[in-house]
Design a protein around this motif. Structure first.
Motif, PDB file in Angstrom:
ATOM      1  N   GLU A   1       0.710  -1.023  -0.080  1.00  0.00           N
ATOM      2  CA  GLU A   1      -0.416   0.381  -0.147  1.00  0.00           C
ATOM      3  C   GLU A   1       1.070   1.013  -0.206  1.00  0.00           C
ATOM      4  O   GLU A   1       0.349   1.938  -0.527  1.00  0.00           O
ATOM      5  CB  GLU A   1      -1.103  -0.101   1.452  1.00  0.00           C
ATOM      6  CG  GLU A   1      -1.917  -0.922   1.289  1.00  0.00           C
ATOM      7  CD  GLU A   1      -2.694  -1.158   2.274  1.00  0.00           C
ATOM      8  OE1 GLU A   1      -2.487  -0.746   3.292  1.00  0.00           O
ATOM      9  OE2 GLU A   1      -3.899  -1.971   2.778  1.00  0.00           O
ATOM     10  N   GLU A   2       2.055   1.770   0.616  1.00  0.00           N
ATOM     11  CA  GLU A   2       2.321   2.203   0.872  1.00  0.00           C
ATOM     12  C   GLU A   2       3.739   2.338  -0.547  1.00  0.00           C
ATOM     13  O   GLU A   2       3.848   3.523  -1.192  1.00  0.00           O
ATOM     14  CB  GLU A   2       3.967   2.561   1.817  1.00  0.00           C
ATOM     15  CG  GLU A   2       3.326   2.475   3.178  1.00  0.00           C
ATOM     16  CD  GLU A   2       4.636   2.628   4.575  1.00  0.00           C
ATOM     17  OE1 GLU A   2       5.469   2.266   3.652  1.00  0.00           O
ATOM     18  OE2 GLU A   2       4.331   2.509   5.526  1.00  0.00           O
TER      19      GLU A   2
ATOM     20  N   SER B   1       1.207   3.730  -2.478  1.00  0.00           N
ATOM     21  CA  SER B   1       0.553   5.461  -2.212  1.00  0.00           C
ATOM     22  C   SER B   1       1.797   6.265  -2.744  1.00  0.00           C
ATOM     23  O   SER B   1       1.765   7.964  -2.748  1.00  0.00           O
ATOM     24  CB  SER B   1       0.056   5.529  -0.409  1.00  0.00           C
ATOM     25  OG  SER B   1       1.372   4.769   0.168  1.00  0.00           O
ATOM     26  N   ASP B   2       3.361   6.400  -1.978  1.00  0.00           N
ATOM     27  CA  ASP B   2       4.003   7.171  -2.212  1.00  0.00           C
ATOM     28  C   ASP B   2       4.394   7.525  -3.708  1.00  0.00           C
ATOM     29  O   ASP B   2       5.236   6.687  -4.609  1.00  0.00           O
ATOM     30  CB  ASP B   2       5.653   6.400  -1.938  1.00  0.00           C
ATOM     31  CG  ASP B   2       6.227   7.678  -2.007  1.00  0.00           C
ATOM     32  OD1 ASP B   2       6.064   8.709  -2.073  1.00  0.00           O
ATOM     33  OD2 ASP B   2       7.371   7.355  -0.943  1.00  0.00           O
TER      34      ASP B   2
END
Length: 261
Positions: free
Chosen positions: A53-54, A57-58
């Protein structure tokens, strides 16, 4: 049941151990990417998809991946075109010159990448190509072209030159004979070389460190930066995608090898 010789059993066991030794360091990134611990290499008590997820999202990871994709695509076009032309040219010259020229073309494979990176940096700095997509494409093509030359040369060795002579006798000019006769027969070698070029560019980090800046960082360069500053399982999540890409490229090349000639 047929009796199996002891030496074949031993050979199979040794091969399995070698395969496990080679594959385990790569496959370990999968559980590491799902690890609940926030420290890379330290396993926690549970599993999570937080690091994927990171990763999505980054924006920095997305920008680096987009840069790597552009560079890899450009490298495929340039390295495949130049490598195919070089392979065709090598087939036309005298045998006494073929070996030294081939050694010169494939020399980037054996030259340390640091040397190529330093030389490219000094040269591209004068040409104002440092920190640009074009500079990365040219540098990566130098590293990838030997693979194209090798694969296309191997394919050309199986092509009967009488086909081109037959096409010429029927009135075809050299370009038409190449496009209608030679090109379809060497296409599998070109595609295999293109896949090698893509993977070479996508995974390259040493030369890219010399030629990138904050705006043109490729995915491997960003991973290297994260290793030095922030060691999290997000790196393992990126490694999973890189591993999947490499496996897909390998499977594609194997399918090309098995395709009917």
């Amino acid at each position: 049941m047929r009796n199996v010789s002891l030496r074949w059993v031993v050979l199979g066991v040794v091969a399995a151990l070698i395969g496990a030794y080679l594959m385990l360091p790569t496959l370990i990134v999968i559980p590491m990417s799902l690890n609940s611990s926030s420290v890379l290499g330290v396993f926690g008590d549970g599993w999570t998809t937080r690091w994927f997820e990171e990763l999505f999202s980054d924006k920095s990871w997305g920008a680096a991946a987009w840069t790597s994709l552009q560079v890899a695509a450009g490298t495929v076009v340039l390295a495949t075109s130049a490598g195919t032309a070089a392979a065709l040219g090598l087939q036309k010259i005298k045998p006494k010159w073929r070996l030294p020229l081939t050694a010169l073309i494939v020399s980037p494979v054996i030259i340390p990448p640091v040397i190529i990176g330093i030389g490219s940096y000094v040269l591209f700095l004068r040409w104002y190509l440092d920190g640009t997509i074009l500079g990365l494409i040219i540098a990566h093509s130098v590293l990838a072209m030997p693979f194209v030359v090798v694969t296309v040369t191997a394919t050309l060795a199986k092509v009967d030159p009488d086909f081109e002579r037959a096409a010429a006798s029927l009135g075809a000019n050299p370009w038409t004979a190449f496009r209608r006769v030679t090109l379809p027969m060497i296409a599998p070698g070109m595609v295999a070389g293109a896949l090698f070029a893509f993977v070479t560019s996508w995974d390259e980090v040493v030369v890219s460190i010399f030629l990138t800046d904050a705006q043109t960082r490729t995915l491997p360069v960003l991973m290297w930066t994260q290793v030095r500053t922030q060691l999290t399982p997000t790196l393992a999540a990126v490694g999973v995608f890189l591993t999947i890409l490499s496996v897909l490229a390998l499977v594609s090349m194997r399918r090309l090898e098995r395709s009917p000639k």
